[in-house]
Each structure stands twice: as structure tokens, then as C-alpha cells.
Design an enzyme around this catalytic site. Sequence first.
Site, PDB file in Angstrom:
ATOM      1  N   LYS A 101       2.069 -22.919  14.136  1.00 41.64           N
ATOM      2  CA  LYS A 101       1.760 -21.574  14.608  1.00 41.64           C
ATOM      3  C   LYS A 101       2.003 -20.599  13.458  1.00 41.64           C
ATOM      4  O   LYS A 101       3.123 -20.467  12.971  1.00 41.64           O
ATOM      5  CB  LYS A 101       2.609 -21.197  15.817  1.00 41.64           C
ATOM      6  CG  LYS A 101       2.302 -19.792  16.344  1.00 41.64           C
ATOM      7  CD  LYS A 101       2.784 -19.588  17.769  1.00 41.64           C
ATOM      8  CE  LYS A 101       4.264 -19.561  17.899  1.00 41.64           C
ATOM      9  NZ  LYS A 101       4.712 -19.159  19.250  1.00 41.64           N
ATOM     10  N   GLY A 132      -6.540 -23.125  18.102  1.00 38.52           N
ATOM     11  CA  GLY A 132      -6.689 -22.021  19.048  1.00 38.52           C
ATOM     12  C   GLY A 132      -5.793 -20.879  18.641  1.00 38.52           C
ATOM     13  O   GLY A 132      -5.269 -20.825  17.529  1.00 38.52           O
ATOM     14  N   GLN A 133      -5.629 -19.950  19.562  1.00 36.46           N
ATOM     15  CA  GLN A 133      -4.827 -18.765  19.305  1.00 36.46           C
ATOM     16  C   GLN A 133      -3.763 -18.642  20.363  1.00 36.46           C
ATOM     17  O   GLN A 133      -4.049 -18.666  21.562  1.00 36.46           O
ATOM     18  CB  GLN A 133      -5.695 -17.507  19.285  1.00 36.46           C
ATOM     19  CG  GLN A 133      -4.917 -16.255  18.907  1.00 36.46           C
ATOM     20  CD  GLN A 133      -5.799 -15.167  18.335  1.00 36.46           C
ATOM     21  OE1 GLN A 133      -7.004 -15.357  18.212  1.00 36.46           O
ATOM     22  NE2 GLN A 133      -5.221 -14.044  17.979  1.00 36.46           N
ATOM     23  N   GLY A 134      -2.503 -18.540  19.916  1.00 36.55           N
ATOM     24  CA  GLY A 134      -1.396 -18.377  20.833  1.00 36.55           C
ATOM     25  C   GLY A 134      -1.067 -16.922  21.050  1.00 36.55           C
ATOM     26  O   GLY A 134      -1.837 -16.024  20.700  1.00 36.55           O
ATOM     27  N   GLY A 135       0.122 -16.682  21.635  1.00 35.37           N
ATOM     28  CA  GLY A 135       0.505 -15.317  21.947  1.00 35.37           C
ATOM     29  C   GLY A 135       0.662 -14.432  20.730  1.00 35.37           C
ATOM     30  O   GLY A 135       0.440 -13.233  20.802  1.00 35.37           O
ATOM     31  N   PHE A 136       1.020 -15.033  19.572  1.00 41.40           N
ATOM     32  CA  PHE A 136       1.328 -14.203  18.417  1.00 41.40           C
ATOM     33  C   PHE A 136       0.620 -14.644  17.152  1.00 41.40           C
ATOM     34  O   PHE A 136       0.964 -14.199  16.074  1.00 41.40           O
ATOM     35  CB  PHE A 136       2.836 -14.186  18.163  1.00 41.40           C
ATOM     36  CG  PHE A 136       3.599 -13.522  19.260  1.00 41.40           C
ATOM     37  CD1 PHE A 136       3.461 -12.169  19.499  1.00 41.40           C
ATOM     38  CD2 PHE A 136       4.442 -14.251  20.070  1.00 41.40           C
ATOM     39  CE1 PHE A 136       4.155 -11.550  20.510  1.00 41.40           C
ATOM     40  CE2 PHE A 136       5.136 -13.637  21.086  1.00 41.40           C
ATOM     41  CZ  PHE A 136       4.994 -12.283  21.311  1.00 41.40           C
ATOM     42  N   GLY A 137      -0.360 -15.501  17.252  1.00 41.98           N
ATOM     43  CA  GLY A 137      -1.055 -15.901  16.037  1.00 41.98           C
ATOM     44  C   GLY A 137      -1.884 -17.146  16.260  1.00 41.98           C
ATOM     45  O   GLY A 137      -1.981 -17.676  17.366  1.00 41.98           O
ATOM     46  N   VAL A 144      -3.067 -21.123  15.792  1.00 45.43           N
ATOM     47  CA  VAL A 144      -2.413 -22.431  15.817  1.00 45.43           C
ATOM     48  C   VAL A 144      -3.330 -23.428  15.118  1.00 45.43           C
ATOM     49  O   VAL A 144      -4.532 -23.498  15.416  1.00 45.43           O
ATOM     50  CB  VAL A 144      -2.118 -22.894  17.258  1.00 45.43           C
ATOM     51  CG1 VAL A 144      -1.419 -24.245  17.245  1.00 45.43           C
ATOM     52  CG2 VAL A 144      -1.269 -21.860  17.983  1.00 45.43           C
ATOM     53  N   ASP A 186       8.195 -16.162  30.088  1.00 44.92           N
ATOM     54  CA  ASP A 186       6.738 -16.147  29.907  1.00 44.92           C
ATOM     55  C   ASP A 186       6.143 -17.497  30.303  1.00 44.92           C
ATOM     56  O   ASP A 186       5.287 -18.039  29.609  1.00 44.92           O
ATOM     57  CB  ASP A 186       6.382 -15.808  28.464  1.00 44.92           C
ATOM     58  CG  ASP A 186       4.921 -15.360  28.324  1.00 44.92           C
ATOM     59  OD1 ASP A 186       4.322 -14.961  29.346  1.00 44.92           O
ATOM     60  OD2 ASP A 186       4.378 -15.406  27.209  1.00 44.92           O
TER      61      ASP A 186
END
Length: 680
Positions: A370, A349-354, A356, A467
Site C-alpha cells: 500500500k 486497486g485503490q485503498g482508503g489512503f492510496g 495497492v 472502519d
Amino acid sequence: MLMVTKKPNLFFIVIILNIFVLSVSQDITCNDNANFTLNGTYQSNLDNALSSLTSDTSISYGFYSQSVGQAPDQANVIGLCRGDVEPADCRRCINEASARIRDTCPNQKGAIGWVGNCMLRYSNVTILGTDPDTRVARISSNPNNASNVDQFNQGLNRLLNQLRNDASSGGSLRKYAANSTDGPGFTTIYGYMQCTPDLSEIQCYNCLDSAVRFIPEGRRGASIYYPSCIFRYEDYRFLNATVDLAPPSPPPTQSSPPPPPPLSPSGSSSNTAVIVVIVVVASLSLVIFVVIFVCVFMRRKGKQEARPQENLVYEGGDTNEISTAESLQYSFGIIKAATNDFSENNKLGQGGFGLVYKGKLQDGQEIAVKRLSRDSGQGEQEFKNEVLLLARLQHRNLVRLLGFSLEGSERLLMYEFVQNASLDKFIFDPTKRVVLDWERRYKILGGVAKGLLYLHEDSRLKIIHRDLKASNILLDSQMIPKIADFGMARLFTPEETQANTSRIVGTYGYMAPEYAMHGQFSVKSDVFSFGVLVLEIVTGQKNHTFQNGVVIEDLLSHAWKSWRDGTASSLIDPVLRDGSNSLRDMIRCIHIGLLCVQEDLNERPTMASVVLMLGSLSLTLPVPSEPAFFVHTNTNTNPEKPLFEEYTSSTSHPNQLKSKSRSSQRSVASDISRNDLHSR
């Protein structure tokens, strides 16, 4: 504005030096992967090696080594002193380090410690002649920023390049270099680099090159300690006076005109001419000095006003040593191979900054990686922030950092693989939410609360996450929650209770009102986010898209009205109502959630109180006051998008994000410009 003078007060320097010595006096790491039997062969060999390590008093270059016994019980020991330490002081330091490390690591076969101005390391495997170990690092920094970061970095880079070349080219007895260079204004940057002398020139160079990557941006001083190499720089003199601190060769300049011919003595007229020349030169020098002083002052003031900074984990603080980390550094190639070259099939998937990815190391261990994107908005500072924090935190309800890689533009974070992804994938999914019955949801709430309590009060640090949300709560195979994503976390000193920032970070709908409107954050900011999470878990709906029949409104507003009107049971997720005898506990959790999201931060409970409320159903809860409500007037804004923006209250724009509080005691309205608070 204070300026650094050429002759600072000696008493002030002594105080600074003493503070630094106290703060970095020792740091010891034990290798828990290999233990020895007490009173066995290895312990005997180790004790003999340590006791005889400094017995050769003829050694004057500060490096000692000793090996006793045969494999697999061979004890290998090395000791290294900073290059400016006198031999007698060096031996005392190493002997003291030996006693402290043995006391801290009573039965470990391997350990390393930096005590005072020396390092001691021992292991049951060979140390000398092997590749430098750059996995375990001790990192500390001066909490103050340089007055002119650009000029400071130029001077620092020039100094570090020379030190790295000089230290690595040292002989087989000592690889050490110390020097100084001019900084911004009238400051001087002092530094040294050192390797264990068993390293080759290229090994020493590469070790130091790896270490300098962890220099905190713009800091006036920092120290990076690896087992095989060390470097430190400061904007004050910290080395012993016996060390040669000749400044590095300046860049080539235009050839100066030939000096004037010497004045021949010719009576009183010659003396008068000399006096006139001296007076004129002195006057011109004074004028030039004043002009330079004013220019430097104005430039520094302008830059500070034009570029407000927040340094996350490094921001603020009353001690010189703000953060220390023990972390594993992997090569980019190892992690790349583990993820099958970051293949699409391994993408989680995609996290807050890139993105995964899932991966598997050669030993079969599953990992989550990540990979920070270049345009993610998370710079090297946030990357270091997450590494330095997670490497020091150990708790059942916090995601565990296994390693990292920092090579070129690639920045990778390697975590333990958590099988069930994040909480939002279950709680907001119409199909998967049935997996989370009330017992599991209640345990998730308790686990997250304990994880936050650990961050706020129970760890060696005091950390504000900033966060906390459902997508940052990971669930393992037993549905045990683990708080993740510490890129925006902020480290507090024990004395701090609140801080201010001009850069708002977090996620729409989870931010406390005092933080979103005024940049003020504290442990109560995390409490607010936890309250939102509680209400989402009980209702199964997102805060910003709560659906009440055909009407969509914010969850906090509807929860408050329902609790006030005695209809709180209507909030509960329908999949929990059927056949459940825990209705009272669910309503109690709604009550706790409303206590956490109260507008007045002083009325919100601490996480210690929340854990007690969740664990003791007989405890009487106070009556909550009205919460703060966030009304998103711009429907195109993605409420789940994290914020990482500059905030200035003096600007305005017709399309605004309005943050309103409908308190019965007062009414507060604040407009936040979309130019200042917009999604990344």
C-alpha cells in the site's frame, strides 16, 4: 489550567519516575528463524559467552562483547548500558538481562532484550563491525501531549540535532550524549542518544536519524530502541545526576550592552542607591514574569481550543508505555523493485489512503504494497498507527504486516498477498457472488467475528477497528477472511470501555449512531459495523443501496420490517435460495445481524456472544429492538467514502446528513452539518 513551575514537587517527580521504570522494565525479542539443539555445541558456546561477558571488571564505559566457538556454532554476545549507569550496576543489569532472555528464548540462536537500563544481544552471526540493524524496534511514548506543540518541537529538534552529532562523533569506547534544552513555558526537555561503539560515525548518525523518524507527534516523551542505537527524551529529569546536562548552545542573539561600571562604596548614599536599584529590578522582573505567564497561558488555551486532536493508537491511556512494536523496516528501493517500479500492471486497486500494488521479493514471496498518497488525508500519525498495531497482532483472521518503508515523503506498508482481493468484490458482484455459497459465507462470518473478538478481548491489546466493512475484509485462496486497514484503529487500556472523539472516522452506513452523532465509540461500535456486514453477506446487497423491487431504501430499515412481519426469507440473496436447505441458518444470521445493529449500544451483544451465537445453533436468541436508520439526504455523497473529519454539533447548514432513530421507546433526531461531516 495547570502550569509547570520551576520547582515541581519532589514527591510527584518520584512517582512519575517509578511509573516509567515499571512500564519499560523489559522487552525481549527472540529470533525464531534459527534454533539450536539443546545441550549441543552452540548452547555450550552461548552459555560460556554469557557467563564470561561481564567478567572484566576494569571496563568502565558500559560496553561488553564476547565471542566463543567457531562458525557455524559461534556465539557472539554484546551488552550495552546507558551512559549514566555505574559499572557495578551495569554488570548487574546485563547479568539479569542474560537470565531473562535465556528464559524467554530457550533454544533460539538469536535474541535481543532491553531490560532496565541495559541491552543484551546475541547471535550465531557476527554482530560487531556490521551495518546497524534498524529492523526491530521497541517504541514507547508518554501518553500526554506537550502544552505548545510548535514550541516543544522547536526545542526538541534543536536538542536531537545536537545529541545526534555528539553521540555519533564519540570514540571507539563510547558513543553517548546527554543534554537538555528549554521547552515551552518553564519546562525543560531532557534527552540522550547512544550507539554501540563498534559503529562508525556515519553508521551511528544514520541509525539515530532513522530512529527519530518514529517520534510520536507532540508527545512530551518517547523512547526508540534499535539493536544498534537508542534515544529517549522526556520533559522531566530521568538520567542519573552524575551526567553532565549542560544546555545546548543557544542561537546567536544580539550583543548585549557592556555591563555598567561597578559601584564604588561611598557611605550610606551608595548603599541607598544599591537598594533602590535592587527594588526596581526586582519589581520589573516580577511584572515581566506575570506578563509572560499570562501570554503563555492564553496562547496554550487558544491552541487547544482551536485544534482538537485525536492521536488514534496513542490517544488517551493511563500508562507511560502505550505502544510497543516489533516490525521489519525495508528500504524504499527494495519495495520499489519488488513492484516493478510501481508499474500499472502490478496495480491491484485503490485503498482508503492510496494505491495497492502486487509485488514479489527476491526470495519469491508475493506481497501487497500500500503506497500512501501525499494527499490521501492519512498523515504520518495514521501510518505509525497501522505499523505499531499490526506488528503486534497475530491472528488467522487478521491481515499480516510483513514490513514497511519510511523514506522522505514515501510511506509504504507491505502485507502478505491475499489472492482473492476483498469481500465486496465477490458479494456485490452479480457474477462472482455465485462462488460464495452459504457454507462459505457462513465461514466468512465466523472468521470475521473471531478476528474482532481477538481485537476486543483475546489479544494483549484492546483495539477498536472503527472502519469494519466489506472492502476491508480480504479473502485468501481458501476464502478465509482477514480483517485489514487498521489506519483508524484505536487502542484502549484494559480499564476503558468507551471513549469520545471530535474527529469522526469510518464509512457511511457502517457507523453506529452514538459514534456518528456524538463521537462516542467502544467495542459496541465495531459490533454495529459487524451487524451491517452480516446483513450484506446474507442479502448480497449494500446497506445504502438495498433494492426492494423498484424502491431503493436502506438495508437496516427493510431487514427490520421484514423480520418483524415474518418475511425475513425475502431478504436472502436469490443465489442462496435455490437448492439450499440452510434457510433456517440464514434467517438466524439475519436475527443476529439485527441484534448487532440495535440503537441502544447496551442491548447489542459482545463479539464473544456473537461467536457463541454463530457456533451454537441451539442457543436461544433474544428479541431485537428497532435499529438506528441512516437516511442520506444528499445523493451526491459517496456512502463508501471513508470519513476523517472534524465534528462540531453547534454548527448548522441547510444541506445536512440526517441520522434518525425510529425507536418505539423514544425518537432521536440529530443534524450533522456537511461542513463538519463530509467525505474526504
